[in-house]
Design a protein around this motif. Structure first.
Motif, PDB file in Angstrom:
ATOM      1  N   LYS A 118      -8.546  -4.553   5.050  1.00  0.00           N
ATOM      2  CA  LYS A 118      -9.201  -5.715   5.655  1.00  0.00           C
ATOM      3  C   LYS A 118      -8.237  -6.438   6.594  1.00  0.00           C
ATOM      4  O   LYS A 118      -8.630  -6.892   7.674  1.00  0.00           O
ATOM      5  CB  LYS A 118      -9.689  -6.661   4.560  1.00  0.00           C
ATOM      6  CG  LYS A 118     -10.389  -7.907   5.071  1.00  0.00           C
ATOM      7  CD  LYS A 118     -10.841  -8.777   3.902  1.00  0.00           C
ATOM      8  CE  LYS A 118     -11.505 -10.067   4.390  1.00  0.00           C
ATOM      9  NZ  LYS A 118     -11.916 -10.924   3.241  1.00  0.00           N
TER      10      LYS A 118
ATOM     11  N   ARG B 268       0.840  -1.186   0.000  1.00  0.00           N
ATOM     12  CA  ARG B 268       0.000   0.000   0.000  1.00  0.00           C
ATOM     13  C   ARG B 268       0.881   1.243   0.000  1.00  0.00           C
ATOM     14  O   ARG B 268       1.994   1.237   0.526  1.00  0.00           O
ATOM     15  CB  ARG B 268      -0.941   0.017   1.209  1.00  0.00           C
ATOM     16  CG  ARG B 268      -0.229  -0.014   2.543  1.00  0.00           C
ATOM     17  CD  ARG B 268      -1.222  -0.159   3.691  1.00  0.00           C
ATOM     18  NE  ARG B 268      -2.067   1.002   3.828  1.00  0.00           N
ATOM     19  CZ  ARG B 268      -3.354   0.960   4.151  1.00  0.00           C
ATOM     20  NH1 ARG B 268      -3.947  -0.202   4.357  1.00  0.00           N
ATOM     21  NH2 ARG B 268      -4.062   2.065   4.272  1.00  0.00           N
TER      22      ARG B 268
ATOM     23  N   ARG C 276      -4.177  -8.298  -0.894  1.00  0.00           N
ATOM     24  CA  ARG C 276      -4.925  -7.564  -1.918  1.00  0.00           C
ATOM     25  C   ARG C 276      -5.863  -6.548  -1.299  1.00  0.00           C
ATOM     26  O   ARG C 276      -6.367  -5.657  -1.986  1.00  0.00           O
ATOM     27  CB  ARG C 276      -5.711  -8.556  -2.787  1.00  0.00           C
ATOM     28  CG  ARG C 276      -4.830  -9.510  -3.594  1.00  0.00           C
ATOM     29  CD  ARG C 276      -5.592 -10.703  -4.088  1.00  0.00           C
ATOM     30  NE  ARG C 276      -6.097 -11.515  -2.980  1.00  0.00           N
ATOM     31  CZ  ARG C 276      -6.620 -12.735  -3.102  1.00  0.00           C
ATOM     32  NH1 ARG C 276      -6.714 -13.273  -4.308  1.00  0.00           N
ATOM     33  NH2 ARG C 276      -7.047 -13.413  -2.061  1.00  0.00           N
ATOM     34  N   ASP C 277      -6.101  -6.663   0.002  1.00  0.00           N
ATOM     35  CA  ASP C 277      -6.954  -5.720   0.727  1.00  0.00           C
ATOM     36  C   ASP C 277      -6.329  -5.497   2.093  1.00  0.00           C
ATOM     37  O   ASP C 277      -6.689  -6.128   3.081  1.00  0.00           O
ATOM     38  CB  ASP C 277      -8.372  -6.273   0.851  1.00  0.00           C
ATOM     39  CG  ASP C 277      -9.353  -5.261   1.443  1.00  0.00           C
ATOM     40  OD1 ASP C 277      -8.891  -4.240   1.979  1.00  0.00           O
ATOM     41  OD2 ASP C 277     -10.577  -5.504   1.356  1.00  0.00           O
TER      42      ASP C 277
END
Length: 324
Positions: free
Chosen positions: A295, A268, A291-292
């Motif tokens: 989360k 990120r 990917r998140d």
């Protein structure tokens, strides 16, 4: 309202958050000038959004010294005294966050000189001229030479997974900062960190060498770390642990929160900052979705005594939670 308006509003908010952080750091520098303080007061009074963004930035650092800045700016009075230097690590951390944010969005020399490159959070595969395939992890860059009898790759930064076509006449070679990997045909990953190069083998046989030392021979399931001064011992990877990022997750076994946060931060833009030294040493095992990353951070917050706060679009703070 047009379809593009939410994007414009979000971009404006991001810009204000960036300005607030820049002022926040600048006002705590020993070299700040009276003119700069006056410029800040004008910026602060110009828009309620400016005041909200700056207040948010300051509040999370829990320092009583912030009050003089807000009071001066809100009243419009001339600065009556020189700001005290912000004590200890927090000021350095804030400056590092700002520098990290700017650096994260700036094109790098590594990408300019590379043949293949990925951005932050991007994972992408490429087919090389000899039929081998390389998959680059987030923020990675390589240069390739697979012509004139050579099969050479230079890993400039980041991490790459190689699925090498077997060719006994042309060994495949991957150069890193501290090591050289030689194979005939196999599947393996190479990762460049600041202090070491790591190699993990999924299948086949890999020779990992460094200058003036005999190479270490790795088989499927083996890994090794090489520094500027030595090669570590060969380790066995947990089942499925080699290049877990290819499957979209990061796997950890009894590591510190600081290590987990550092790994999630690779996927990120901006900075993840753990504020408390005690929290950084919390031990964690588990799998998290790269990917998140929001989360993943929420999952950490649900299982640990921490509170995750999105201070700006590019700065996330991790502090003690209600139970911390």
């Amino acid at each position: 309202m047009t379809a593009h308006e939410p994007v414009s509003v979000s971009a404006a908010a991001d810009a204000v958050a960036e300005q607030a952080m820049a002022w926040f750091v600048r006002l705590r520098a020993e070299t700040v000038t009276p003119a700069e303080r006056e410029d800040f007061q004008r910026w602060y009074r110009a828009d309620p959004a400016h005041r909200r963004a700056y207040a948010q930035t300051a509040a999370f650092w829990d320092d009583a010294e912030f009050g003089w800045v807000l009071a001066d700016a809100a009243s419009g009075s001339a600065p009556g005294r020189r700001p005290r230097v912000w004590r200890g690590v927090p000021a350095m951390a804030a400056a590092a966050c700002l520098i990290g944010f700017i650096a994260g969005y700036r094109p790098t020399l590594d990408c300019w000189r590379a043949d293949y490159c990925t951005g932050v959070g991007e994972i992408k595969s490429f087919r090389l001229g000899d039929g081998s395939e390389v998959t680059l992890n987030s923020a990675s860059a390589i240069s390739v030479n697979v012509q004139n009898g050579l099969r050479q790759v230079e890993l400039h930064r980041g991490e790459a997974f190689f699925d090498v076509q077997r060719d006994p006449q042309r060994p495949f070679q991957v150069g890193g900062r501290y090591s050289t990997v030689r194979v005939l045909g196999t599947r393996f990953a190479v990762r460049e960190d600041r202090a070491e190069t790591s190699v993990s083998v999924a299948s086949g046989l890999v020779a990992v060498g460094r200058p003036e030392a005999d190479p270490a021979l790795l088989q499927a399931g083996d890994s090794i770390s090489v520094t500027a001064h030595r090669s570590g011992d060969i380790q066995r990877n947990p089942a499925g642990g080699t290049a877990a990022w290819l499957k979209g997750y990061a796997a950890f076994e009894n590591v510190t929160l600081a290590e987990v946060v550092a790994e999630l931060g690779r996927y990120r833009r901006g900075t993840l900052l753990v504020r408390d030294a005690e929290l950084r040493e919390l031990k964690i095992s588990g799998r998290f979705d790269i990917r998140d990353t929001d989360k993943a951070l929420e999952s950490l917050q649900q299982t640990l005594p921490i509170r995750v706060t999105r201070l700006t679009p590019w700065l996330v703070l991790i502090g003690k939670g209600a139970q911390g």
